[in-house]
Scaffold this motif. Structure first.
Motif, PDB file in Angstrom:
ATOM      1  N   ALA A 255       0.845  -1.208   0.000  1.00 42.57           N
ATOM      2  CA  ALA A 255       0.000   0.000   0.000  1.00 42.57           C
ATOM      3  C   ALA A 255       0.876   1.251   0.000  1.00 42.57           C
ATOM      4  N   ALA A 256       1.970   1.218   0.773  1.00 39.99           N
ATOM      5  CA  ALA A 256       2.876   2.372   0.787  1.00 39.99           C
ATOM      6  C   ALA A 256       3.494   2.590  -0.589  1.00 39.99           C
ATOM      7  N   GLU A 257       3.816   1.502  -1.281  1.00 40.90           N
ATOM      8  CA  GLU A 257       4.362   1.621  -2.630  1.00 40.90           C
ATOM      9  C   GLU A 257       3.357   2.272  -3.569  1.00 40.90           C
ATOM     10  N   GLN A 258       2.091   1.887  -3.471  1.00 35.62           N
ATOM     11  CA  GLN A 258       1.057   2.454  -4.332  1.00 35.62           C
ATOM     12  C   GLN A 258       0.813   3.936  -4.024  1.00 35.62           C
ATOM     13  N   VAL A 259       0.890   4.278  -2.742  1.00 36.11           N
ATOM     14  CA  VAL A 259       0.638   5.673  -2.358  1.00 36.11           C
ATOM     15  C   VAL A 259       1.818   6.557  -2.720  1.00 36.11           C
ATOM     16  N   LEU A 260       3.036   6.108  -2.392  1.00 36.66           N
ATOM     17  CA  LEU A 260       4.210   6.960  -2.526  1.00 36.66           C
ATOM     18  C   LEU A 260       4.781   6.965  -3.942  1.00 36.66           C
ATOM     19  N   LYS A 261       4.780   5.793  -4.603  1.00 37.66           N
ATOM     20  CA  LYS A 261       5.398   5.707  -5.921  1.00 37.66           C
ATOM     21  C   LYS A 261       4.395   5.855  -7.056  1.00 37.66           C
ATOM     22  N   GLU A 262       3.282   5.158  -6.931  1.00 40.26           N
ATOM     23  CA  GLU A 262       2.292   5.163  -8.014  1.00 40.26           C
ATOM     24  C   GLU A 262       1.275   6.288  -7.879  1.00 40.26           C
ATOM     25  N   LYS A 263       1.256   6.957  -6.709  1.00 39.78           N
ATOM     26  CA  LYS A 263       0.338   8.087  -6.467  1.00 39.78           C
ATOM     27  C   LYS A 263      -1.126   7.684  -6.650  1.00 39.78           C
ATOM     28  N   ARG A 264      -1.444   6.478  -6.197  1.00 45.08           N
ATOM     29  CA  ARG A 264      -2.828   6.001  -6.300  1.00 45.08           C
ATOM     30  C   ARG A 264      -3.511   6.136  -4.943  1.00 45.08           C
ATOM     31  N   LYS A 265      -4.822   6.354  -4.983  1.00 44.01           N
ATOM     32  CA  LYS A 265      -5.611   6.453  -3.762  1.00 44.01           C
ATOM     33  C   LYS A 265      -5.961   5.048  -3.290  1.00 44.01           C
ATOM     34  N   VAL A 266      -5.599   4.747  -2.065  1.00 44.29           N
ATOM     35  CA  VAL A 266      -5.687   3.380  -1.531  1.00 44.29           C
ATOM     36  C   VAL A 266      -6.716   3.325  -0.417  1.00 44.29           C
ATOM     37  N   GLY A 267      -7.397   2.154  -0.316  1.00 46.21           N
ATOM     38  CA  GLY A 267      -8.302   1.862   0.794  1.00 46.21           C
ATOM     39  C   GLY A 267      -8.046   0.475   1.346  1.00 46.21           C
ATOM     40  N   PHE A 268      -8.385   0.275   2.635  1.00 43.06           N
ATOM     41  CA  PHE A 268      -8.195  -1.026   3.301  1.00 43.06           C
ATOM     42  C   PHE A 268      -9.554  -1.613   3.682  1.00 43.06           C
ATOM     43  N   ILE A 269      -9.672  -2.950   3.490  1.00 42.35           N
ATOM     44  CA  ILE A 269     -10.793  -3.713   4.056  1.00 42.35           C
ATOM     45  C   ILE A 269     -10.164  -4.894   4.803  1.00 42.35           C
ATOM     46  N   THR A 270     -10.614  -5.138   6.028  1.00 42.45           N
ATOM     47  CA  THR A 270     -10.117  -6.290   6.779  1.00 42.45           C
ATOM     48  C   THR A 270     -11.284  -7.120   7.280  1.00 42.45           C
ATOM     49  N   SER A 271     -11.127  -8.421   7.177  1.00 44.10           N
ATOM     50  CA  SER A 271     -12.098  -9.360   7.757  1.00 44.10           C
ATOM     51  C   SER A 271     -11.436 -10.197   8.845  1.00 44.10           C
ATOM     52  N   ASP A 272     -10.209  -9.786   9.243  1.00 44.08           N
ATOM     53  CA  ASP A 272      -9.460 -10.539  10.251  1.00 44.08           C
ATOM     54  C   ASP A 272      -9.921 -10.113  11.638  1.00 44.08           C
ATOM     55  N   THR A 273     -11.076 -10.616  12.044  1.00 42.54           N
ATOM     56  CA  THR A 273     -11.610 -10.305  13.372  1.00 42.54           C
ATOM     57  C   THR A 273     -11.373 -11.441  14.355  1.00 42.54           C
ATOM     58  N   TYR A 274     -10.613 -12.456  13.946  1.00 42.00           N
ATOM     59  CA  TYR A 274     -10.327 -13.595  14.821  1.00 42.00           C
ATOM     60  C   TYR A 274      -9.086 -13.344  15.672  1.00 42.00           C
ATOM     61  N   ARG A 275      -8.084 -12.688  15.098  1.00 44.89           N
ATOM     62  CA  ARG A 275      -6.809 -12.490  15.783  1.00 44.89           C
ATOM     63  C   ARG A 275      -6.866 -11.212  16.633  1.00 44.89           C
ATOM     64  N   ILE A 276      -6.361 -11.311  17.854  1.00 46.16           N
ATOM     65  CA  ILE A 276      -6.372 -10.174  18.770  1.00 46.16           C
ATOM     66  C   ILE A 276      -5.503  -9.052  18.204  1.00 46.16           C
ATOM     67  N   ALA A 277      -6.024  -7.838  18.187  1.00 47.32           N
ATOM     68  CA  ALA A 277      -5.316  -6.626  17.745  1.00 47.32           C
ATOM     69  C   ALA A 277      -4.999  -6.634  16.256  1.00 47.32           C
ATOM     70  N   ALA A 278      -5.575  -7.545  15.484  1.00 47.54           N
ATOM     71  CA  ALA A 278      -5.314  -7.562  14.045  1.00 47.54           C
ATOM     72  C   ALA A 278      -5.860  -6.306  13.388  1.00 47.54           C
ATOM     73  N   VAL A 279      -7.078  -5.902  13.784  1.00 47.11           N
ATOM     74  CA  VAL A 279      -7.674  -4.691  13.219  1.00 47.11           C
ATOM     75  C   VAL A 279      -6.868  -3.470  13.632  1.00 47.11           C
ATOM     76  N   GLU A 280      -6.398  -3.436  14.887  1.00 46.03           N
ATOM     77  CA  GLU A 280      -5.622  -2.288  15.367  1.00 46.03           C
ATOM     78  C   GLU A 280      -4.308  -2.152  14.597  1.00 46.03           C
ATOM     79  N   GLN A 281      -3.697  -3.287  14.249  1.00 46.94           N
ATOM     80  CA  GLN A 281      -2.442  -3.241  13.506  1.00 46.94           C
ATOM     81  C   GLN A 281      -2.653  -2.586  12.138  1.00 46.94           C
ATOM     82  N   LEU A 282      -3.697  -3.029  11.410  1.00 46.95           N
ATOM     83  CA  LEU A 282      -3.946  -2.446  10.096  1.00 46.95           C
ATOM     84  C   LEU A 282      -4.416  -0.993  10.220  1.00 46.95           C
TER      85      LEU A 282
END
Length: 428
Positions: A255-282
């Motif tokens: 995502a950093a490569e797309q934002v910094l080098k490719e200048k593209r607008k990026v969004g995140f979707i996460t379905s990792d609600t099983y692992r503790i703090a997984a959402v907080e990390q992303l």
């Protein structure tokens, strides 16, 4: 008594001949193994000598019965017929008292004294002996065949030990590939093809030529003709794989490569609600890159997430790490891999994992849709053969390799030439 000698290959042959020549009342007097033919007693073929006998009186069929009318004679010849009968009776009595002459068969074979007809117990014993002789014959044949097979295998083994399977200049590469845990069957296939060309008439037969032959074989497996990275028109990039392989960190790097080098607008979707703090990390990575994040708990919430991120050029979807050797989990995840536009699915695997586990995971995912494979933790292993094994077993395309935890660094598109150099590098 009539005695006859037979030389046959097996006891069933002897029994058939004895019954034909001497009748069903014949008795076997003796059996033994002999050798027939050959040179000076050597290389003779095994035979069985059988001595059989029968009572000559019993072997002859009884004369047909005559009717009483046949004995009627004229009165004038009565006295003369009575005299002839008396003379014939006297001659028969005298002949029975004399020693019988030897039969024709005894003129050709050694004379054996007459024996009494065997008792039922002796007949049973002789039948058992016949069966034992027959079994011994079969065992001898089987032992001879086993012995010849052992000798042949010994010769083949000795020949293989004396002659190396591959030219000497290729043997080093066999060792290196096996050290990298490339499948032995695949190594044999690669070395076999290279050996054919190396031993060709116009081959220079140098170390450099041997290296190039092996390199070409590996490149045919690893070469990716299409774009290894994320395509410029990709709308959604799905990342799937088992737990602990580094999917979330890898997403942050890309995502950093797309934002910094490719200048593209990026969004995140996460379905990792099983692992503790997984959402907080992303969410931490999303705040650093200043990109939106949506959390979904079921496939039904994907429509809402896509609607919220409709202004983004590319959406990175992080999925839960589960035991994906279980096909049920793979089926659940497949329901989340929905697309609103062009999408790519990246299978994320760790190079520190055993190839057996990689293969089981990939086999379950391959039943759905996989586009590219991304390998992580290259810095945590010195064995890269699993990459070759996986690309040989599955129709996947190489994409990225990560070699550290630094974001956005420590991730590169796979360079086949560099990877092959690492595989064929003599670390000693």
């Amino acid at each position: 008594m009539r005695v006859k000698r037979y030389v046959v290959d097996s006891m069933p042959d002897a029994l058939q001949k004895i019954r034909t020549d001497l009748g069903k009342d014949a008795v076997i007097l003796n059996t033994k193994e002999i050798r027939s033919g050959g040179f000076l007693g050597l290389f003779g073929k095994k035979k069985i000598e059988v001595i059989a006998a029968t009572d000559a009186g019993q072997a002859q069929p009884a004369p047909p019965a005559m009717s009483p009318a046949a004995f009627k004679t004229p009165p004038a010849a009565g006295a003369q017929l009575a005299k002839l009968i008396e003379e014939a009776s006297a001659a028969a009595a005298k002949k029975s008292a004399a020693v019988p002459s030897a039969p024709t068969a005894l003129m050709e074979e050694p004379v054996i004294p007459p024996v009494a007809r065997p008792s039922p117990v002796r007949e049973v014993r002789e039948g058992r002996e016949i069966r034992e002789v027959r079994e011994r014959g079969k065992e001898d044949l089987l032992l001879d065949e086993i012995k010849s097979m052992k000798e042949m295998m010994s010769r083949l083994t000795a020949s293989a030990a004396e002659r190396p399977r591959y030219p000497e200049r290729l043997l080093k590469f066999e060792r290196l590939l096996l050290e990298h845990e490339v499948s032995p069957d695949l190594v044999e296939k690669l070395l076999g093809k290279a050996a054919e060309e190396f031993e060709g008439e116009f081959s220079p037969k140098t170390d450099e030529y041997a290296y190039e032959l092996i390199k070409q074989q590996l490149k045919q497996i690893l070469y990716t003709p299409y774009n290894k990275g994320i395509a410029s028109d990709t709308r959604i990039a799905h990342f799937v794989g088992p737990t602990g392989v580094g999917k979330t960190t890898t997403i942050a790097k890309l995502a950093a490569e797309q934002v910094l080098k490719e200048k593209r607008k990026v969004g995140f979707i996460t379905s990792d609600t099983y692992r503790i703090a997984a959402v907080e990390q992303l969410k931490t990575y999303a705040n650093i890159l200043n990109v939106p994040l949506e959390v979904v708990f079921s496939p039904q919430e994907l429509a809402r997430a896509f609607q919220s991120l409709q202004d983004c050029d590319i959406i990175f979807m992080d999925t839960a790490g589960r035991n994906f050797r279980n096909q049920m989990y793979v089926s659940e995840l497949n329901a989340l891999l929905q697309s609103k536009g062009k999408s790519e699915t990246f299978l994320v695997l760790s190079l520190s994992s055993k190839y057996k586990d990689m293969k089981a995971i990939t086999d379950n995912f391959a039943k759905f849709r996989l586009d590219k494979v991304l390998f992580t933790k290259m810095d945590e292993t010195n064995s890269y053969g699993s990459i070759v094994n996986l690309l040989y077993d599955f129709p996947l395309q190489l994409s990225y390799i990560t070699n550290g935890q630094n974001v956005p660094d420590d991730i590169v598109e796979t360079n086949e030439d560099r990877l092959i150099d690492l595989l064929l590098e003599d670390r000693e």
